[in-house]
Scaffold this motif. Structure first.
Motif, PDB file in Angstrom:
ATOM      1  N   ARG A   1       0.830  -1.208   0.000  1.00 26.46           N
ATOM      2  CA  ARG A   1       0.000   0.000   0.000  1.00 26.46           C
ATOM      3  C   ARG A   1       0.865   1.259   0.000  1.00 26.46           C
ATOM      4  O   ARG A   1       0.448   2.301  -0.486  1.00 26.46           O
ATOM      5  CB  ARG A   1      -0.903  -0.011   1.236  1.00 26.46           C
ATOM      6  CG  ARG A   1      -1.830   1.194   1.358  1.00 26.46           C
ATOM      7  CD  ARG A   1      -3.177   0.890   0.811  1.00 26.46           C
ATOM      8  NE  ARG A   1      -4.031   2.071   0.856  1.00 26.46           N
ATOM      9  CZ  ARG A   1      -5.240   2.104   1.381  1.00 26.46           C
ATOM     10  NH1 ARG A   1      -5.747   1.009   1.896  1.00 26.46           N
ATOM     11  NH2 ARG A   1      -5.967   3.190   1.363  1.00 26.46           N
TER      12      ARG A   1
ATOM     13  N   ARG B   1       5.997   2.781  -4.070  1.00 31.66           N
ATOM     14  CA  ARG B   1       6.235   3.983  -4.875  1.00 31.66           C
ATOM     15  C   ARG B   1       5.450   3.933  -6.185  1.00 31.66           C
ATOM     16  O   ARG B   1       5.267   4.960  -6.840  1.00 31.66           O
ATOM     17  CB  ARG B   1       7.733   4.113  -5.188  1.00 31.66           C
ATOM     18  CG  ARG B   1       8.613   4.306  -3.959  1.00 31.66           C
ATOM     19  CD  ARG B   1      10.080   4.362  -4.371  1.00 31.66           C
ATOM     20  NE  ARG B   1      10.962   4.532  -3.217  1.00 31.66           N
ATOM     21  CZ  ARG B   1      12.285   4.565  -3.290  1.00 31.66           C
ATOM     22  NH1 ARG B   1      12.872   4.441  -4.483  1.00 31.66           N
ATOM     23  NH2 ARG B   1      13.012   4.718  -2.201  1.00 31.66           N
ATOM     24  N   HIS B   2       5.014   2.747  -6.566  1.00 34.11           N
ATOM     25  CA  HIS B   2       4.332   2.579  -7.842  1.00 34.11           C
ATOM     26  C   HIS B   2       2.822   2.712  -7.652  1.00 34.11           C
ATOM     27  O   HIS B   2       2.196   1.934  -6.923  1.00 34.11           O
ATOM     28  CB  HIS B   2       4.673   1.216  -8.442  1.00 34.11           C
ATOM     29  CG  HIS B   2       6.155   0.979  -8.583  1.00 34.11           C
ATOM     30  ND1 HIS B   2       6.929   1.625  -9.526  1.00 34.11           N
ATOM     31  CD2 HIS B   2       6.994   0.177  -7.869  1.00 34.11           C
ATOM     32  CE1 HIS B   2       8.171   1.224  -9.406  1.00 34.11           C
ATOM     33  NE2 HIS B   2       8.249   0.354  -8.413  1.00 34.11           N
ATOM     34  N   LYS B   3       2.227   3.669  -8.330  1.00 34.61           N
ATOM     35  CA  LYS B   3       0.800   3.937  -8.179  1.00 34.61           C
ATOM     36  C   LYS B   3      -0.085   2.737  -8.541  1.00 34.61           C
ATOM     37  O   LYS B   3      -1.059   2.464  -7.834  1.00 34.61           O
ATOM     38  CB  LYS B   3       0.401   5.159  -9.016  1.00 34.61           C
ATOM     39  CG  LYS B   3       0.843   6.482  -8.418  1.00 34.61           C
ATOM     40  CD  LYS B   3       0.299   7.646  -9.231  1.00 34.61           C
ATOM     41  CE  LYS B   3       0.695   8.978  -8.596  1.00 34.61           C
ATOM     42  NZ  LYS B   3       0.156  10.131  -9.372  1.00 34.61           N
TER      43      LYS B   3
ATOM     44  N   ARG C   1      -0.334   0.503  -5.566  1.00 32.53           N
ATOM     45  CA  ARG C   1      -1.145   1.109  -4.495  1.00 32.53           C
ATOM     46  C   ARG C   1      -2.619   1.049  -4.853  1.00 32.53           C
ATOM     47  O   ARG C   1      -3.463   0.726  -4.012  1.00 32.53           O
ATOM     48  CB  ARG C   1      -0.713   2.563  -4.260  1.00 32.53           C
ATOM     49  CG  ARG C   1       0.702   2.725  -3.734  1.00 32.53           C
ATOM     50  CD  ARG C   1       0.887   4.062  -3.033  1.00 32.53           C
ATOM     51  NE  ARG C   1       0.511   5.183  -3.870  1.00 32.53           N
ATOM     52  CZ  ARG C   1       1.355   5.843  -4.669  1.00 32.53           C
ATOM     53  NH1 ARG C   1       2.629   5.451  -4.735  1.00 32.53           N
ATOM     54  NH2 ARG C   1       0.958   6.865  -5.397  1.00 32.53           N
ATOM     55  N   TRP C   2      -2.940   1.337  -6.112  1.00 35.77           N
ATOM     56  CA  TRP C   2      -4.345   1.309  -6.543  1.00 35.77           C
ATOM     57  C   TRP C   2      -4.897  -0.113  -6.482  1.00 35.77           C
ATOM     58  O   TRP C   2      -6.062  -0.317  -6.135  1.00 35.77           O
ATOM     59  CB  TRP C   2      -4.451   1.855  -7.961  1.00 35.77           C
ATOM     60  CG  TRP C   2      -4.183   3.332  -8.061  1.00 35.77           C
ATOM     61  CD1 TRP C   2      -4.205   4.240  -7.032  1.00 35.77           C
ATOM     62  CD2 TRP C   2      -3.844   4.062  -9.248  1.00 35.77           C
ATOM     63  NE1 TRP C   2      -3.887   5.499  -7.494  1.00 35.77           N
ATOM     64  CE2 TRP C   2      -3.674   5.419  -8.862  1.00 35.77           C
ATOM     65  CE3 TRP C   2      -3.673   3.715 -10.591  1.00 35.77           C
ATOM     66  CZ2 TRP C   2      -3.334   6.410  -9.770  1.00 35.77           C
ATOM     67  CZ3 TRP C   2      -3.333   4.702 -11.496  1.00 35.77           C
ATOM     68  CH2 TRP C   2      -3.178   6.035 -11.094  1.00 35.77           C
TER      69      TRP C   2
END
Length: 222
Positions: free
Chosen positions: A46, A49-51, A54-55
């Motif tokens: 969560r 660094r990678h969106k 996280r999404w």
């Protein structure tokens, strides 16, 4: 109409009910183990660094928390075989419980991790500790200590949720009780007794978590 209590079918089926209790504990402990792995992994991912990562974690949490557990277990048991993944009822129940509990564990553990000050993390890094060691000793353990009561409550709820696994004929207490009730038609007696058995299982799990908290976190669960 006077209803006469008759616990004979329950007494005759007591060995099966006790075996069902063991089945319930198996589902619960298996689901909890998966949930802890998902919870800790989800907290790490969560904050990636990678969106997209996280999404993906956020989407997973929202999907599981906002859909019924019954639908989730049906999807794994009935829909996934169409994609080539076929599981027996017990593994299906354990997997579904683990996924469901994991989504909640992510948010609970994440809340504890956010309570750790950034200064403590930076101090650990300044001492030359590896990031993994910093996370395990400085972030994860204090976070688990802070949220352990909440995590315990969630896992007790997960234990009781195992009763839903009877919908796919997984071997656990409710499925055994339903069979005895369908054969004897003594609904009051059967479900009255398994209510007491579930209370006993909840007490046993609470004692188990209390032992863990006292040994590893230095305070009892109340």
């Amino acid at each position: 109409m006077n209803y006469v209590l008759d616990f004979t079918p329950v007494l005759d089926g007591l060995p099966d009910l006790l075996a069902g209790c063991l089945g319930t504990l198996l589902l619960a402990l298996g689901g909890m183990a998966i949930a802890i792995v998902i919870g800790i992994s989800g907290v790490v991912l969560r904050d990636s660094r990678h969106k997209p990562i996280r999404w993906a974690v956020k989407g997973f949490v929202e999907l599981i928390r906002n859909t019924p557990f019954l639908v989730q277990i049906y999807f794994i048991y009935f829909a996934l075989p169409l994609a080539g993944l076929r599981l027996d009822p017990t593994p299906t129940a354990i997997l579904a419980l683990g996924i469901n509990g994991g989504a909640y564990a992510i948010e609970i553990i994440r809340g504890g991790a956010q309570s750790i000050s950034r200064g403590q993390v930076e101090a650990g890094l300044a001492l030359g500790l590896h990031k993994g060691l910093v996370f395990r000793l400085i972030v994860l353990k204090p976070a688990l200590r802070a949220v352990f009561p909440s995590l315990t409550s969630q896992f007790i709820l997960l234990t009781l949720t195992t009763s839903v696994a009877s919908a796919i004929s997984a071997y656990e207490l409710t499925s055994v009780a339903q069979r005895i009730e369908s054969e004897s038609f003594r609904s009051f007696e059967v479900f009255g007794v398994i209510t007491l058995l579930y209370l006993g299982i909840s007490w046993l799990m609470m004692s188990f978590f209390s032992t863990i908290s006292t040994r590893y976190f230095s305070y009892p669960v109340k």
